[in-house]
Design a protein around this motif. Sequence first.
Motif, PDB file in Angstrom:
ATOM      1  N   LYS A  42       0.829  -1.211   0.000  1.00 42.71           N
ATOM      2  CA  LYS A  42       0.000   0.000   0.000  1.00 42.71           C
ATOM      3  C   LYS A  42       0.858   1.255   0.000  1.00 42.71           C
ATOM      4  CE  LYS A  42      -4.382  -1.241   2.090  1.00 42.71           C
ATOM      5  NZ  LYS A  42      -5.301  -0.966   3.195  1.00 42.71           N
ATOM      6  N   ILE A  43       1.906   1.251   0.800  1.00 43.47           N
ATOM      7  CA  ILE A  43       2.795   2.414   0.874  1.00 43.47           C
ATOM      8  C   ILE A  43       3.462   2.654  -0.473  1.00 43.47           C
ATOM      9  CG2 ILE A  43       4.936   3.279   1.907  1.00 43.47           C
ATOM     10  CD1 ILE A  43       4.000   1.955   4.530  1.00 43.47           C
ATOM     11  N   GLN A  44       3.899   1.587  -1.124  1.00 43.43           N
ATOM     12  CA  GLN A  44       4.531   1.731  -2.438  1.00 43.43           C
ATOM     13  C   GLN A  44       3.540   2.258  -3.462  1.00 43.43           C
ATOM     14  OE1 GLN A  44       7.807   1.499  -3.019  1.00 43.43           O
ATOM     15  NE2 GLN A  44       7.976   1.128  -0.828  1.00 43.43           N
ATOM     16  N   SER A  45       2.265   1.861  -3.344  1.00 48.18           N
ATOM     17  CA  SER A  45       1.264   2.356  -4.288  1.00 48.18           C
ATOM     18  C   SER A  45       0.962   3.835  -4.065  1.00 48.18           C
ATOM     19  CB  SER A  45      -0.013   1.520  -4.213  1.00 48.18           C
ATOM     20  OG  SER A  45      -0.675   1.717  -2.997  1.00 48.18           O
ATOM     21  N   VAL A  46       1.186   4.344  -2.854  1.00 49.60           N
ATOM     22  CA  VAL A  46       1.035   5.772  -2.586  1.00 49.60           C
ATOM     23  C   VAL A  46       2.138   6.539  -3.301  1.00 49.60           C
ATOM     24  CG1 VAL A  46       1.213   7.549  -0.780  1.00 49.60           C
ATOM     25  CG2 VAL A  46      -0.150   5.510  -0.390  1.00 49.60           C
ATOM     26  N   LYS A  47       3.337   6.006  -3.268  1.00 48.05           N
ATOM     27  CA  LYS A  47       4.496   6.680  -3.851  1.00 48.05           C
ATOM     28  C   LYS A  47       4.484   6.625  -5.380  1.00 48.05           C
ATOM     29  CE  LYS A  47       8.571   4.797  -3.440  1.00 48.05           C
ATOM     30  NZ  LYS A  47       9.866   4.341  -2.940  1.00 48.05           N
ATOM     31  N   ARG A  48       3.953   5.575  -5.943  1.00 50.83           N
ATOM     32  CA  ARG A  48       4.042   5.327  -7.382  1.00 50.83           C
ATOM     33  C   ARG A  48       3.471   6.434  -8.263  1.00 50.83           C
ATOM     34  NH1 ARG A  48       2.087   0.300  -7.282  1.00 50.83           N
ATOM     35  NH2 ARG A  48       4.068  -0.408  -6.479  1.00 50.83           N
ATOM     36  N   PRO A  49       2.244   6.919  -8.063  1.00 50.90           N
ATOM     37  CA  PRO A  49       1.693   7.927  -8.985  1.00 50.90           C
ATOM     38  C   PRO A  49       2.467   9.241  -8.993  1.00 50.90           C
ATOM     39  CG  PRO A  49      -0.033   7.088  -7.541  1.00 50.90           C
ATOM     40  CD  PRO A  49       1.265   6.536  -7.057  1.00 50.90           C
ATOM     41  N   VAL A  50       3.006   9.627  -7.865  1.00 50.06           N
ATOM     42  CA  VAL A  50       3.686  10.915  -7.754  1.00 50.06           C
ATOM     43  C   VAL A  50       5.150  10.805  -8.138  1.00 50.06           C
ATOM     44  CG1 VAL A  50       4.303  12.757  -6.151  1.00 50.06           C
ATOM     45  CG2 VAL A  50       2.090  11.653  -5.981  1.00 50.06           C
ATOM     46  N   GLY A  51       5.772   9.699  -7.812  1.00 44.00           N
ATOM     47  CA  GLY A  51       7.189   9.523  -8.073  1.00 44.00           C
ATOM     48  C   GLY A  51       8.018   9.861  -6.851  1.00 44.00           C
ATOM     49  N   CYS A  52       7.756  11.007  -6.269  1.00 47.64           N
ATOM     50  CA  CYS A  52       8.442  11.382  -5.031  1.00 47.64           C
ATOM     51  C   CYS A  52       7.661  12.521  -4.371  1.00 47.64           C
ATOM     52  CB  CYS A  52       9.882  11.795  -5.289  1.00 47.64           C
ATOM     53  SG  CYS A  52      10.020  13.299  -6.264  1.00 47.64           S
ATOM     54  N   TYR A  53       7.970  12.755  -3.129  1.00 49.85           N
ATOM     55  CA  TYR A  53       7.352  13.846  -2.390  1.00 49.85           C
ATOM     56  C   TYR A  53       8.436  14.848  -2.040  1.00 49.85           C
ATOM     57  CZ  TYR A  53       2.927  11.439  -1.997  1.00 49.85           C
ATOM     58  OH  TYR A  53       1.741  10.851  -2.287  1.00 49.85           O
ATOM     59  N   ARG A  54       8.054  16.114  -1.907  1.00 49.87           N
ATOM     60  CA  ARG A  54       9.038  17.163  -1.635  1.00 49.87           C
ATOM     61  C   ARG A  54       9.666  17.034  -0.266  1.00 49.87           C
ATOM     62  NH1 ARG A  54       6.631  22.641  -4.367  1.00 49.87           N
ATOM     63  NH2 ARG A  54       6.338  21.708  -6.414  1.00 49.87           N
ATOM     64  N   ASN A  55       8.873  16.550   0.697  1.00 52.47           N
ATOM     65  CA  ASN A  55       9.448  16.351   2.022  1.00 52.47           C
ATOM     66  C   ASN A  55       8.806  15.125   2.676  1.00 52.47           C
ATOM     67  OD1 ASN A  55       7.026  17.111   3.361  1.00 52.47           O
ATOM     68  ND2 ASN A  55       7.589  19.260   3.174  1.00 52.47           N
ATOM     69  N   LYS A  56       9.421  14.670   3.731  1.00 52.10           N
ATOM     70  CA  LYS A  56       8.973  13.450   4.398  1.00 52.10           C
ATOM     71  C   LYS A  56       7.604  13.616   5.044  1.00 52.10           C
ATOM     72  CE  LYS A  56      13.552  11.628   5.338  1.00 52.10           C
ATOM     73  NZ  LYS A  56      14.513  11.210   6.349  1.00 52.10           N
ATOM     74  N   GLU A  57       7.300  14.814   5.512  1.00 54.53           N
ATOM     75  CA  GLU A  57       6.013  15.037   6.175  1.00 54.53           C
ATOM     76  C   GLU A  57       4.851  14.860   5.194  1.00 54.53           C
ATOM     77  OE1 GLU A  57       5.176  15.381   9.417  1.00 54.53           O
ATOM     78  OE2 GLU A  57       7.281  14.837   9.679  1.00 54.53           O
ATOM     79  N   ASN A  58       4.991  15.363   3.968  1.00 48.71           N
ATOM     80  CA  ASN A  58       3.937  15.185   2.970  1.00 48.71           C
ATOM     81  C   ASN A  58       3.760  13.707   2.631  1.00 48.71           C
ATOM     82  OD1 ASN A  58       3.556  17.909   2.902  1.00 48.71           O
ATOM     83  ND2 ASN A  58       4.595  18.227   0.949  1.00 48.71           N
ATOM     84  N   TYR A  59       4.857  13.003   2.528  1.00 50.69           N
ATOM     85  CA  TYR A  59       4.813  11.573   2.225  1.00 50.69           C
ATOM     86  C   TYR A  59       4.139  10.825   3.369  1.00 50.69           C
ATOM     87  CZ  TYR A  59       6.573   6.995   0.710  1.00 50.69           C
ATOM     88  OH  TYR A  59       6.688   5.687   0.306  1.00 50.69           O
ATOM     89  N   LYS A  60       4.510  11.161   4.599  1.00 51.98           N
ATOM     90  CA  LYS A  60       3.921  10.520   5.776  1.00 51.98           C
ATOM     91  C   LYS A  60       2.420  10.806   5.839  1.00 51.98           C
ATOM     92  CE  LYS A  60       4.927  11.908   9.997  1.00 51.98           C
ATOM     93  NZ  LYS A  60       5.665  12.155  11.246  1.00 51.98           N
ATOM     94  N   THR A  61       2.033  12.031   5.557  1.00 50.71           N
ATOM     95  CA  THR A  61       0.618  12.392   5.564  1.00 50.71           C
ATOM     96  C   THR A  61      -0.150  11.603   4.515  1.00 50.71           C
ATOM     97  OG1 THR A  61       1.151  14.609   6.326  1.00 50.71           O
ATOM     98  CG2 THR A  61      -1.010  14.303   5.318  1.00 50.71           C
TER      99      THR A  61
END
Length: 75
Positions: A42-61
Amino acid sequence: MIYTKLAPMKKFARTIKERLANVVSYCTHGITNAVGEGINSKIQSVKRPVGCYRNKENYKTAIFFYCGGLDLHPH
């Protein structure tokens, strides 16, 4: 030592030998790491569409939002 000429049986025997501790653990406790693998998927599927997040807090959210089962339209 493996005393068979069948290649698939040799491969199976080697696999069991390499993972014997995991097999014994499952037989003893009856649990696997399937839940952890599912959460990771599930976590990998969150990351996949965006490619990356600008900071860890946005990714965690995003992970908390997606995995938390929040309802966007509460009743």
